[in-house]
Design an enzyme around this catalytic site. Structure first.
Site, PDB file in Angstrom:
ATOM      1  N   ARG A  60      37.945  23.492  41.089  1.00  0.00           N
ATOM      2  CA  ARG A  60      39.030  24.053  40.284  1.00  0.00           C
ATOM      3  C   ARG A  60      40.057  22.971  39.940  1.00  0.00           C
ATOM      4  O   ARG A  60      40.611  22.962  38.838  1.00  0.00           O
ATOM      5  CB  ARG A  60      39.713  25.212  41.021  1.00  0.00           C
ATOM      6  CG  ARG A  60      38.850  26.459  41.133  1.00  0.00           C
ATOM      7  CD  ARG A  60      39.622  27.602  41.745  1.00  0.00           C
ATOM      8  NE  ARG A  60      40.723  28.019  40.894  1.00  0.00           N
ATOM      9  CZ  ARG A  60      41.854  28.561  41.340  1.00  0.00           C
ATOM     10  NH1 ARG A  60      42.031  28.739  42.634  1.00  0.00           N
ATOM     11  NH2 ARG A  60      42.799  28.919  40.501  1.00  0.00           N
ATOM     12  N   CYS A  78      49.265  25.126  44.345  1.00  0.00           N
ATOM     13  CA  CYS A  78      47.872  25.578  44.343  1.00  0.00           C
ATOM     14  C   CYS A  78      47.666  26.359  43.059  1.00  0.00           C
ATOM     15  O   CYS A  78      48.120  25.937  42.003  1.00  0.00           O
ATOM     16  CB  CYS A  78      47.576  26.403  45.594  1.00  0.00           C
ATOM     17  SG  CYS A  78      48.703  27.802  45.845  1.00  0.00           S
TER      18      CYS A  78
END
Length: 284
Positions: A181, A240
């Site tokens: 990701r 994040c």
């Protein structure tokens, strides 16, 4: 007052104090793909005496489409929710989940934001509790209302703070998402793949041993020391996808004695909602 736990606590230590009236335990289980999971699991069985807090309704504010997937909750509302469960300034709070601490660490960070030091995460989570032979029950605890006065700490930053320090030595930006990701691959949670330019990747699971417990403090100190390359922990900003798993990296650094790092709570989901903000892909 007994010794405080401020980062992690083992299952055996928690079991010894589970009935202590000055201790309050919270079940933070959640599933990003099934929002009803946490409460249903809690109602089925939980650590005795624990209260349930939901990531989206208790530990986050409503989404606007521009403020990320898990905006920080209103401090006064969160404090009131904690008060209703018996949390005061002298309370030892323990948080646990069954997902490598990713949701429990969110509550840990939020309490520190509110000014509360005596908060720790159950190391290894519910799995460690069960491996230690400790019992679960389904009884709902009785509320023990308390009084808590807010003392917010400046341990968070916003998008403008990050934008103004991109690629500058005065900020070390650490992204806690999985490597794929981070590179912009396999993005299923946010509409844009990639990462904030200049960020370095430290997958939150890299803080854990195979059994789900955190690595020893000395190992974490060495690993983060290598990552920081001599830069101060106080210049570190964690992020994040939505400000949840980044808290695991904050917790890992604190448990390693690397104190003072900050959280960009909006994280990637807020950052990428504004097309004017720069995006990077691939390796840093």
């Amino acid at each position: 007052m007994s010794a405080s736990y401020t980062t992690l606590i083992g299952a055996a230590e928690l079991a010894q104090r589970i009935r202590d009236p000055d201790w309050v335990v919270f079940d933070c289980r959640f599933d990003l793909t099934n929002p009803d999971f946490g409460l249903q699991a809690y109602l089925g069985a939980h650590v005795p005496g624990s209260f349930f807090l939901d990531l989206e309704t208790d530990l986050s504010a409503p989404k606007t489409g521009r403020n990320g997937r898990h905006p920080l909750p209103d401090p006064a509302k969160l404090a009131a929710r904690l008060e209703a469960c018996g949390v005061s300034h002298h309370t030892q709070v323990i948080a646990y989940d069954d997902a490598n601490g990713m949701f429990a660490a969110r509550l840990w960070w939020l309490l520190r934001w509110l000014g509360h030091n005596r908060v720790a995460v159950l190391d290894g989570g519910l799995q460690a509790w069960c491996r230690a032979g400790q019992a679960l029950d389904s009884a709902l605890p009785e509320a023990r209302p308390a009084t808590y006065t807010l003392a917010l700490r400046p341990n968070r930053v916003d998008a403008d703070f990050v934008l103004g320090r991109l690629n500058q030595p005065r900020m070390t930006l650490i992204d806690a998402r999985s490597p794929d990701r981070f590179r912009g691959e396999n993005e299923v949670l946010d509409p844009v793949g990639g990462h904030i330019p200049g960020a370095i990747n430290r997958f939150f699971r890299d803080n854990l041993q195979p059994d789900g417990c955190f690595k020893q403090a000395s190992i974490l100190r060495e690993e983060f020391g290598t990552l920081l390359g001599g830069r101060s922990p106080r210049q570190v900003v964690h992020q994040c996808g939505s400000g949840v798993t980044a808290c695991v990296n904050v917790l890992a650094m604190e448990s390693a004695g690397l104190s003072g790092s900050l959280l960009y709570a909006g994280s990637w989901s807020e950052w990428c909602a504004d097309p004017q903000r720069p995006v990077a892909t691939g390796q840093a």
